[in-house]
Design a protein around this motif. Sequence first.
Motif, short mmCIF file in Angstrom:
data_model
loop_
_atom_site.label_atom_id
_atom_site.label_comp_id
_atom_site.label_asym_id
_atom_site.label_seq_id
_atom_site.Cartn_x
_atom_site.Cartn_y
_atom_site.Cartn_z
N ILE A 10 16.55 -25.40 -26.61
CA ILE A 10 16.27 -26.55 -28.14
C ILE A 10 17.99 -25.85 -29.29
O ILE A 10 18.46 -26.22 -29.32
N PHE A 11 18.01 -24.20 -28.53
CA PHE A 11 19.76 -23.64 -29.34
C PHE A 11 20.38 -24.19 -28.91
O PHE A 11 21.54 -24.78 -29.29
N GLY A 12 20.72 -24.28 -27.18
CA GLY A 12 21.54 -24.71 -26.41
C GLY A 12 21.77 -26.24 -26.78
O GLY A 12 23.15 -27.13 -26.88
N LEU A 13 21.53 -27.36 -27.03
CA LEU A 13 21.38 -28.73 -27.93
C LEU A 13 22.04 -28.67 -28.63
O LEU A 13 22.59 -29.58 -28.84
N MET A 14 21.15 -27.92 -29.81
CA MET A 14 21.80 -28.40 -30.80
C MET A 14 23.11 -27.33 -31.25
O MET A 14 24.13 -28.25 -31.27
N MET A 15 23.68 -26.28 -30.34
CA MET A 15 25.23 -26.38 -30.27
C MET A 15 25.30 -27.30 -29.77
O MET A 15 27.01 -27.71 -29.83
N CYS A 16 25.40 -27.75 -28.72
CA CYS A 16 26.29 -28.98 -27.48
C CYS A 16 26.50 -29.60 -28.19
O CYS A 16 27.40 -30.50 -28.90
N PHE A 17 25.42 -30.36 -29.00
CA PHE A 17 25.52 -31.71 -29.82
C PHE A 17 26.46 -31.38 -31.22
O PHE A 17 26.98 -32.24 -30.93
N GLY A 18 26.18 -30.59 -31.83
CA GLY A 18 27.34 -30.68 -32.94
C GLY A 18 29.02 -30.01 -32.45
O GLY A 18 29.77 -30.26 -32.73
N MET A 19 29.55 -29.47 -31.23
CA MET A 19 30.52 -29.01 -30.97
C MET A 19 30.99 -30.52 -30.17
O MET A 19 31.68 -30.66 -30.67
N VAL A 20 29.60 -30.56 -29.49
CA VAL A 20 30.44 -32.28 -29.20
C VAL A 20 31.23 -33.39 -30.05
O VAL A 20 32.13 -33.72 -29.75
N ALA A 21 30.27 -33.71 -30.97
CA ALA A 21 30.01 -35.05 -31.70
C ALA A 21 31.60 -34.10 -32.86
O ALA A 21 32.99 -34.75 -32.54
N VAL A 22 32.34 -33.11 -32.57
CA VAL A 22 33.49 -32.60 -33.59
C VAL A 22 34.75 -32.73 -32.20
O VAL A 22 35.33 -32.74 -32.92
N MET A 23 34.60 -31.59 -31.73
CA MET A 23 35.92 -31.97 -31.05
C MET A 23 35.41 -33.21 -29.87
O MET A 23 37.22 -33.49 -29.86
N SER A 24 34.85 -34.72 -29.88
CA SER A 24 35.18 -35.31 -29.44
C SER A 24 35.45 -36.48 -30.77
O SER A 24 36.59 -37.18 -30.09
N THR A 25 35.30 -35.92 -31.72
CA THR A 25 36.18 -36.78 -32.65
C THR A 25 37.31 -36.76 -32.86
O THR A 25 37.99 -36.91 -32.71
N TYR A 26 37.64 -35.19 -33.22
CA TYR A 26 38.92 -34.80 -32.71
C TYR A 26 40.05 -35.09 -31.94
O TYR A 26 41.35 -35.91 -32.02
#
Length: 161
Positions: A10-26
């Motif tokens: 769960i922790f990994g899913l939350m962290m990956c989702f947040g980072m991928v969303a921001v980094m992909s947009t960037y």
Amino acid sequence: MPTNKKESIIFGLMMCFGMVAVMSTYNLLISGNIQHLTLQNIVIEVVLGFIIALFLDFFIVGPFAKKITLKLPFAHSSKLLFVLCMSTLMILGMVFFMSMFGFLMSYFGQGLEGRSMISAYGTIFIRNVVLALPLQLLVMGPAVRFIFSKYFQKRGVELSS
């Protein structure tokens, strides 16, 4: 912070989702590709990036970062120092691999535009480190830890069945 396998997922899913969303947009914004892609292409790229990031987090970068952190000569009882060390190693490992993903997506989308592969990858890597390091250490890491501890540890949600 997670205490068992389900909490780690769960922790990994939350962290990956947040980072991928921001980094992909960037990355789409700085590469200038966002206006050339359809919503479907953007969603596919983000979902694919998320799947790759999860795999790297759980099976390659995460275990390697933990192994190195545990071998470093500092008092592992210092939770802050342990988290900072582990997070920094995770960031560098994830940026290394996810920059390759970004490079390949860019290469297949628009080519190298006259640059060498090393120059193109190096540019993507440096740009990603510049955002990922403060994003993870100052924003995403503390936010995910707060949300995780509030909703999965404080309320006694049973995750280990």
